[in-house]
Design an enzyme around this catalytic site. Sequence first.
Site, short mmCIF file in Angstrom:
data_model
loop_
_atom_site.label_atom_id
_atom_site.label_comp_id
_atom_site.label_asym_id
_atom_site.label_seq_id
_atom_site.Cartn_x
_atom_site.Cartn_y
_atom_site.Cartn_z
N LYS A 116 29.56 86.38 47.86
CA LYS A 116 28.18 86.44 48.37
C LYS A 116 27.17 86.02 47.31
O LYS A 116 26.17 85.37 47.62
CB LYS A 116 27.85 87.84 48.88
CG LYS A 116 28.83 88.37 49.92
CD LYS A 116 28.98 87.46 51.13
CE LYS A 116 30.41 87.44 51.63
NZ LYS A 116 30.76 86.34 52.51
N GLU A 200 19.29 93.53 46.95
CA GLU A 200 18.35 92.71 47.71
C GLU A 200 17.25 93.60 48.27
O GLU A 200 17.47 94.79 48.50
CB GLU A 200 19.05 92.04 48.92
CG GLU A 200 19.97 90.91 48.57
CD GLU A 200 20.61 90.28 49.80
OE1 GLU A 200 20.25 90.64 50.94
OE2 GLU A 200 21.49 89.44 49.60
N HIS A 235 28.71 95.97 62.95
CA HIS A 235 29.03 94.61 62.50
C HIS A 235 29.99 93.87 63.43
O HIS A 235 30.49 92.80 63.10
CB HIS A 235 29.54 94.60 61.06
CG HIS A 235 28.59 95.29 60.12
ND1 HIS A 235 27.36 94.76 59.80
CD2 HIS A 235 28.64 96.49 59.49
CE1 HIS A 235 26.72 95.58 58.99
NE2 HIS A 235 27.47 96.65 58.80
N ARG A 292 34.57 78.91 59.21
CA ARG A 292 35.60 78.83 60.27
C ARG A 292 34.92 78.53 61.59
O ARG A 292 33.68 78.58 61.68
CB ARG A 292 36.30 80.19 60.38
CG ARG A 292 35.29 81.29 60.71
CD ARG A 292 35.90 82.62 61.08
NE ARG A 292 34.89 83.52 61.61
CZ ARG A 292 34.09 84.29 60.90
NH1 ARG A 292 34.15 84.28 59.58
NH2 ARG A 292 33.19 85.08 61.49
C1 MV4 Z 1 20.91 92.65 55.16
C2 MV4 Z 1 20.17 93.40 56.10
C3 MV4 Z 1 18.86 93.68 55.79
N1 MV4 Z 1 18.33 93.26 54.62
N2 MV4 Z 1 20.33 92.24 54.02
C4 MV4 Z 1 25.16 93.16 57.23
C5 MV4 Z 1 26.46 92.49 56.94
C6 MV4 Z 1 26.19 91.40 55.98
N3 MV4 Z 1 26.65 90.18 56.50
C7 MV4 Z 1 24.72 91.40 55.76
N4 MV4 Z 1 24.15 92.45 56.54
C8 MV4 Z 1 22.84 92.77 56.47
N5 MV4 Z 1 22.19 92.33 55.36
C9 MV4 Z 1 19.07 92.56 53.77
N6 MV4 Z 1 18.53 92.17 52.61
C10 MV4 Z 1 20.81 93.82 57.25
C11 MV4 Z 1 22.16 93.51 57.44
C12 MV4 Z 1 22.74 93.98 58.66
C13 MV4 Z 1 23.16 93.10 59.65
C14 MV4 Z 1 23.08 91.73 59.51
C15 MV4 Z 1 23.51 90.87 60.50
C16 MV4 Z 1 24.02 91.39 61.68
C17 MV4 Z 1 24.12 92.73 61.84
C18 MV4 Z 1 23.69 93.60 60.84
C19 MV4 Z 1 23.78 94.97 61.04
C20 MV4 Z 1 23.37 95.82 60.08
C21 MV4 Z 1 22.86 95.33 58.88
#
Ligand code: MV4
Length: 505
Positions: A116, A200, A235, A292
Amino acid sequence: MFSKALIANRGEIALRVIRACRELGVASVAVYSEADARAPHVREADEAVLLGPAPSSESYLRGDAIIAAARRVGAEAIHPGYGFLSEREWFARAVRDADLVFVGPAAEAIAAMGSKTAARELAIAAGTPVVPGTTTALRDAAEAEQVAEQFGYPVLLKAAAGGGGKGMRVVHRRDELAVALASAQREARNAFGDDAVYVEKYIVGPRHVEIQVLGDHHGTMLHLGERECSVQRRHQKMIEEAPSVAVSPELRARMGAAAVAAARAAGYVNAGTCEFLLDSDGAFYFLEMNTRIQVEHPVTELVTGIDLVQWQLRIAAGERLPFTQESITPKGWAIECRITSEDPANGFLPSTGRVQYLHVPAGPGVRWDGGIETGSEITLHYDPMLAKLIVSAPDRAQAIARMHRALLELTIEGVDTSRDFHLRVMEDEEFRAGAIEIQWLERRLATLAAPTPPRESVVRAAIAAALLAERDRNTRRGASGAAPATAVASTGNRWMELARCEALR
Ligand code: MV4
């Protein structure tokens, strides 16, 4: 084009790839576990190779056995689908080293996007907006506090090797930071064998919007617009749509250009997806890239008219993309519901058993990408997603009405499924208004997962109850004059039992 390709997957995505192969005149080779000997993907492929026992670690994750099988049957390419080996750098490399074509990006691109922090650095270098934060692992709590002060609370601690939310901690105040950092590091070490955690700014209430990209070996990199994936739980996405109500043509062009730039920076070829958070002010931030084909690819196919899986194979075979960016504009609306063997009324507990009966929806604008049939045994060995129901229509309201109609047509007997949950979402006012963000589902779960029968079922039950009550009264007045043996006789029919209970109230 290849003459033969092996599909290193199972279920609906294996069938999806077999269909693309057949349309391209490519012979298909399925692989399968002992549990899948009679699975549809095995029957539909031109050939099939047994890998081993049911557990994935002894079958679908056996990269060495899969490559050996491809060589033995004379396949020239391996399509990994999603999950399993699809994003394992070592597998993409081993396929290439065996002089076979991996239908996907180069191992180096998978590696670049797998970390990441490395992906963030690539995106920053490409001018793609990322969430404010660091790109290097935090040394200690003191450094974390200093960085958090700089960006302002709340902040989010993330595992560098992460994904899927593992090793993530929201921190609202300075005095919570040290404990959160320690537990994020512990979780990251256990999950990924790497305790690197970075920080972040936490974006509150964003949508999850992702951009599909497609790049060939000749320097063309295109985007195919966005998918709205905010309806998710822990997720796991449940419903996806294209386009997104929150994305204007102008925003689509900017997000698309940002995704193309990030993909180019990674030397990306084939189909990929850049995930973004889109906040309520319309600002967007790159999160990560999925290297993918994704579960939700059909909604993009339906609004762009571009067959992504066919193009994965064509690109892998060296073909040029014949499209211009300007010619790709979404037309109409598509929605996908993931039909899983989980019981929404019971905390989405996985349900197992035999599919006793399956009736698949059809009619205008309905697509069923399924991996099951009547008789399929649903076990705990594999993912609970049984099928995807996808609809397309001229606009969002009509797509929702069409999905609701298609879900009403769907019958799956034998295992609990997410079908009724999806029906309630399609009936939900907030969903219909498009007022969704990543926390929406979890906030609304209590109402949406409740086992309240639909109104028409209640009416039917009431009618059945009245008829049964009438019959029971007549029984009591029967020739013998004897009362029925038991007030609520078990008929073996759940509906009739319920109706009897209703009648006796
Ligand atoms: C975040 C966020 C809020 N702020 N980053 C969740 C899994 C990973 N792929 C990144 N994720 C998130 N990153 C910041 N700076 C909220 C999430 C997140 C989320 C993102 C996409 C789809 C569903 C989610 C569910 C909870 C939190």
